[in-house]
Motif scaffolding. Sequence first.
Motif, PDB file in Angstrom:
ATOM      1  N   LEU A   7       0.839  -1.200   0.000  1.00 15.89           N
ATOM      2  CA  LEU A   7       0.000   0.000   0.000  1.00 15.89           C
ATOM      3  C   LEU A   7       0.871   1.246   0.000  1.00 15.89           C
ATOM      4  CD1 LEU A   7      -2.978   1.095   0.376  1.00 15.89           C
ATOM      5  CD2 LEU A   7      -2.469   1.195   2.806  1.00 15.89           C
ATOM      6  N   SER A  15      -2.630   4.098   5.340  1.00 11.48           N
ATOM      7  CA  SER A  15      -3.543   3.181   6.022  1.00 11.48           C
ATOM      8  C   SER A  15      -4.679   2.784   5.087  1.00 11.48           C
ATOM      9  CB  SER A  15      -4.119   3.850   7.264  1.00 11.48           C
ATOM     10  OG  SER A  15      -4.693   5.084   6.880  1.00 11.48           O
ATOM     11  N   PHE A  16      -5.279   1.648   5.414  1.00 10.87           N
ATOM     12  CA  PHE A  16      -6.410   1.192   4.627  1.00 10.87           C
ATOM     13  C   PHE A  16      -7.653   1.954   5.014  1.00 10.87           C
ATOM     14  CE2 PHE A  16      -3.605  -2.467   4.108  1.00 10.87           C
ATOM     15  CZ  PHE A  16      -3.672  -2.586   2.735  1.00 10.87           C
ATOM     16  N   GLN A  20     -11.495  -2.202   3.343  1.00 12.61           N
ATOM     17  CA  GLN A  20     -10.473  -2.696   2.418  1.00 12.61           C
ATOM     18  C   GLN A  20      -9.712  -3.894   2.984  1.00 12.61           C
ATOM     19  OE1 GLN A  20      -8.220   0.927   1.580  1.00 12.61           O
ATOM     20  NE2 GLN A  20      -9.157   1.088  -0.441  1.00 12.61           N
ATOM     21  N   PRO A  38     -19.505   2.614  -1.763  1.00 16.33           N
ATOM     22  CA  PRO A  38     -19.860   3.726  -2.644  1.00 16.33           C
ATOM     23  C   PRO A  38     -18.697   4.137  -3.548  1.00 16.33           C
ATOM     24  CG  PRO A  38     -19.509   4.507  -0.411  1.00 16.33           C
ATOM     25  CD  PRO A  38     -19.465   3.015  -0.355  1.00 16.33           C
ATOM     26  N   THR A  39     -19.048   4.840  -4.590  1.00 20.87           N
ATOM     27  CA  THR A  39     -18.064   5.377  -5.516  1.00 20.87           C
ATOM     28  C   THR A  39     -16.983   6.134  -4.761  1.00 20.87           C
ATOM     29  OG1 THR A  39     -19.885   5.662  -7.006  1.00 20.87           O
ATOM     30  CG2 THR A  39     -17.872   6.789  -7.576  1.00 20.87           C
ATOM     31  N   GLY A  40     -15.754   5.878  -5.116  1.00 15.18           N
ATOM     32  CA  GLY A  40     -14.658   6.607  -4.485  1.00 15.18           C
ATOM     33  C   GLY A  40     -14.158   5.983  -3.196  1.00 15.18           C
ATOM     34  N   ALA A  41     -14.803   4.886  -2.772  1.00 17.16           N
ATOM     35  CA  ALA A  41     -14.410   4.263  -1.508  1.00 17.16           C
ATOM     36  C   ALA A  41     -13.065   3.562  -1.622  1.00 17.16           C
ATOM     37  CB  ALA A  41     -15.477   3.264  -1.072  1.00 17.16           C
ATOM     38  N   GLY A  42     -12.693   3.214  -2.852  1.00 19.50           N
ATOM     39  CA  GLY A  42     -11.400   2.536  -3.031  1.00 19.50           C
ATOM     40  C   GLY A  42     -11.552   1.038  -3.229  1.00 19.50           C
ATOM     41  N   LYS A  43     -12.458   0.644  -4.129  1.00 18.83           N
ATOM     42  CA  LYS A  43     -12.674  -0.781  -4.379  1.00 18.83           C
ATOM     43  C   LYS A  43     -11.498  -1.397  -5.133  1.00 18.83           C
ATOM     44  CE  LYS A  43     -16.882   0.084  -6.115  1.00 18.83           C
ATOM     45  NZ  LYS A  43     -17.210   1.419  -5.584  1.00 18.83           N
ATOM     46  N   SER A  44     -10.888  -0.627  -6.041  1.00 21.59           N
ATOM     47  CA  SER A  44      -9.835  -1.218  -6.883  1.00 21.59           C
ATOM     48  C   SER A  44      -8.697  -1.814  -6.057  1.00 21.59           C
ATOM     49  CB  SER A  44      -9.263  -0.181  -7.852  1.00 21.59           C
ATOM     50  OG  SER A  44     -10.229   0.737  -8.230  1.00 21.59           O
ATOM     51  N   LEU A  45      -8.280  -1.093  -5.031  1.00 22.73           N
ATOM     52  CA  LEU A  45      -7.173  -1.591  -4.215  1.00 22.73           C
ATOM     53  C   LEU A  45      -7.486  -2.949  -3.598  1.00 22.73           C
ATOM     54  CD1 LEU A  45      -5.645   1.292  -2.086  1.00 22.73           C
ATOM     55  CD2 LEU A  45      -4.824   0.227  -4.153  1.00 22.73           C
ATOM     56  N   ASP A 292     -13.629   7.932 -14.320  1.00 23.33           N
ATOM     57  CA  ASP A 292     -13.036   7.787 -12.997  1.00 23.33           C
ATOM     58  C   ASP A 292     -12.218   9.007 -12.591  1.00 23.33           C
ATOM     59  OD1 ASP A 292     -13.946   5.576 -11.833  1.00 23.33           O
ATOM     60  OD2 ASP A 292     -12.255   4.278 -12.288  1.00 23.33           O
ATOM     61  N   ARG A 320     -13.965  12.198  -6.028  1.00 20.22           N
ATOM     62  CA  ARG A 320     -13.565  10.804  -5.844  1.00 20.22           C
ATOM     63  C   ARG A 320     -12.240  10.684  -5.117  1.00 20.22           C
ATOM     64  NH1 ARG A 320     -16.074   6.912  -9.701  1.00 20.22           N
ATOM     65  NH2 ARG A 320     -14.437   5.563  -8.956  1.00 20.22           N
TER      66      ARG A 320
HETATM   67  P1  ADP Z   1     -14.111   3.034  -6.407  1.00 23.82           P
HETATM   68  O1  ADP Z   1     -13.741   2.041  -7.472  1.00 23.82           O
HETATM   69  O2  ADP Z   1     -14.559   2.383  -5.144  1.00 23.82           O
HETATM   70  O3  ADP Z   1     -15.086   4.062  -6.868  1.00 23.82           O
HETATM   71  P2  ADP Z   1     -11.341   3.764  -6.580  1.00 23.82           P
HETATM   72  O4  ADP Z   1     -10.794   2.405  -6.395  1.00 23.82           O
HETATM   73  O5  ADP Z   1     -11.344   4.329  -7.945  1.00 23.82           O
HETATM   74  O6  ADP Z   1     -12.812   3.846  -5.989  1.00 23.82           O
HETATM   75  O7  ADP Z   1     -10.567   4.731  -5.553  1.00 23.82           O
HETATM   76  C1  ADP Z   1     -10.915   6.097  -5.420  1.00 23.82           C
HETATM   77  C2  ADP Z   1      -9.703   6.897  -4.957  1.00 23.82           C
HETATM   78  O8  ADP Z   1      -9.360   6.591  -3.614  1.00 23.82           O
HETATM   79  C3  ADP Z   1      -8.461   6.639  -5.784  1.00 23.82           C
HETATM   80  O9  ADP Z   1      -7.846   7.875  -6.058  1.00 23.82           O
HETATM   81  C4  ADP Z   1      -7.608   5.774  -4.874  1.00 23.82           C
HETATM   82  O10 ADP Z   1      -6.235   5.887  -5.163  1.00 23.82           O
HETATM   83  C5  ADP Z   1      -7.952   6.332  -3.511  1.00 23.82           C
HETATM   84  N1  ADP Z   1      -7.726   5.370  -2.418  1.00 23.82           N
HETATM   85  C6  ADP Z   1      -8.051   4.073  -2.395  1.00 23.82           C
HETATM   86  N2  ADP Z   1      -7.668   3.489  -1.246  1.00 23.82           N
HETATM   87  C7  ADP Z   1      -7.080   4.444  -0.493  1.00 23.82           C
HETATM   88  C8  ADP Z   1      -6.474   4.481   0.814  1.00 23.82           C
HETATM   89  N3  ADP Z   1      -6.416   3.397   1.590  1.00 23.82           N
HETATM   90  N4  ADP Z   1      -5.989   5.662   1.250  1.00 23.82           N
HETATM   91  C9  ADP Z   1      -6.057   6.770   0.477  1.00 23.82           C
HETATM   92  N5  ADP Z   1      -6.604   6.807  -0.756  1.00 23.82           N
HETATM   93  C10 ADP Z   1      -7.122   5.663  -1.250  1.00 23.82           C
END
Ligand code: ADP
Length: 627
Positions: A7, A15-16, A20, A38-45, A292, A320
């Motif tokens: 990370l 931090s997560f 996540q 929700p959108t922007g929550a960080g699902k991709s990670l 995005d 986002r």
């Molecule tokens: P989603 O697919 O859920 O809509 P994304 O995966 O596109 O969201 O992530 C949205 C933003 O949040 C991205 O810019 C990503 O880099 C950021 N992000 C994800 N995880 C974290 C984290 N643990 N700390 C800070 N930023 C994060």
Amino acid sequence: MEKQQLLKQYFGYDSFREGQETLIDSILEGRDVLGIMPTGAGKSLCYQIPALMMRGITLVISPLISLMKDQVEGLNQAGIHAAYLNSSLTLGQYKKALLFAREGRYPIIYVAPERLLTEEFLDFALDTRIAMVAVDEAHCVSQWGQDFRPSYLKITEFIEKLPVRPVVAAFTATATKEVKEDIIDILMLREPTLMTTGFDRKNLYFGVMSPKDRYGAVKNYLDCHPGESGIVYCLTRKMVEEVWEKLEKDGFSVTKYHAGLKDGERKENQEDFIYDRSLVMVATNAFGMGIDKSNVRFVLHYGMPKNLESYYQEAGRAGRDGQPAECILFYSGQDVITNQFFIENNQDNQELDDLTRQIVMERDRERLRRMTFYCFTNDCLRDYILRYFGEYGSNYCGNCSNCLSQFEDVDVTEMAQAILGCIGECRQRYGMNVILETVHGADTAKIRGYRMNQNSFYGSLKKVPVYKLRQILQHLILKEYITPTNDEYAILKLTEKTKLLLEEGERLTMKLAKEQEHPAKVKSGKGASGGQTGGYRGSKGALLSGEGFGEKEEALFEKLRQLRTQIAREEKVPPYIVFSDKTLTHMCMLKPKTREEMLKVSGVGEHKYEKYGERFQSCILEERQED
Ligand code: ADP
Ligand code: MG
């Protein structure tokens, strides 16, 4: 490497976020997962990090070419090898990518669902160790969802063909029960770890205005937010053309998008927006799926959408990156009529039989009504939205136009005392409804049956509307003057704090909605007049307000943004892929001088530091020397 290290090193985060870690751990244990966030929550990670830790390749299924491109660019920038396989590649490129994939160069490959069952791809997949299939935008498998894609149904068939079943991880932002069940059933998830995080987007400000001169209000907003990127949604193509033309004449950096434009122009305009060549996108709701872009600072609605699902989805494209962003709806009475027309003439419903069509139309009318109420409510707008989606929050968020203008501090001590007294006198035996009905003086069989009509507080708050009593009672729970028992009865119990209010003279105040006209009407006069307009903040207020951010930081931010634009041009990627607004803001606050300090900035990983770190450092240094 450990997940925490990954990370930090690749993504530059310390931090997560909520949810996540649980999802990542489940995947690593070999369990299927369904993440509803929700959108922007960080699902991709949630799938990218385990993908780097598992033996074998992770395939990510994604519905749109633009989404895949964006994600792969982001990963490559972070120093992770990834590729996409879809129809935007030439045959030669496709073959080469597959070859590299066979050589094991990519831990992560994005694939269009249409490709999965093609001979060439299957040939590759059956011959490779596939650790995980991650299904992004998983609601596309469901016919209940708004974006059903038949090609998503191929995913299951594909997985069944694989010699070893990989972990299946599904992600979506759609929370309804039907969609959730569909995803589990159709993708045949095996006892998945379910993770639903709240729908609240705390960084978004919500506002409703009803200006006499709508265009003037939008123009005024843009004047107050120079240099910021945003979207203006219009209800019709005609309206898009009108607003776009005026804004262009008035000298703004704008582009437009609707289904009436030729493919080429649409694509070009979209890219102009994504690459920050045009700051403002004027569009119908045809625009946005698969966008995005993380640095959208505002979403203005030049007209009310047909329902809150659409509104929240469109507004949710703001912020986002987690930085403050604003969502403002400019409402006019005509919008209801326009939407009614859309409902009565919905072509999508032509194939339905009469009865079903009637049901669908009635449902749509009801949704429109609830959307219209949003424009007129005096309640907290965020609370209104969350309640619509079945969540309960506080009745005051402090970050919407109603909370900022429609609420006042009210001393509720006497009312609180009556509620507490009522609970005490009946020996703490009942739940919320009985207590509320009692103090309000309801004359029902239930109340008489419990003999609550003999309670000395019976009817003592008859004049206060029940919804307000409920808010006060909830506030008492929040502040721990009362605790409900933790079972299905949720019986209200007094606490140690209770006597502060009952015996020791403590006062209790809380925010309550002012009793007055509808806000949409109240604000109409202020609309386009500049100055303090309906609660939204002044120039750059949203992004750059907060502690540690003065004029110097603002100037530095501007310089860093220019550097980012320059790098983005050199690398031919969108600026937000280089660094997000949030990362730049953080840089302005920390003003890092060394590599070590730079790596402390949220969003700066090692790979990105090697690429750009020094350029940003020297920019910061220059600015310091000028001081
Ligand atoms: P989603 O697919 O859920 O809509 P994304 O995966 O596109 O969201 O992530 C949205 C933003 O949040 C991205 O810019 C990503 O880099 C950021 N992000 C994800 N995880 C974290 C984290 N643990 N700390 C800070 N930023 C994060
Ligand atoms: Mg996503």
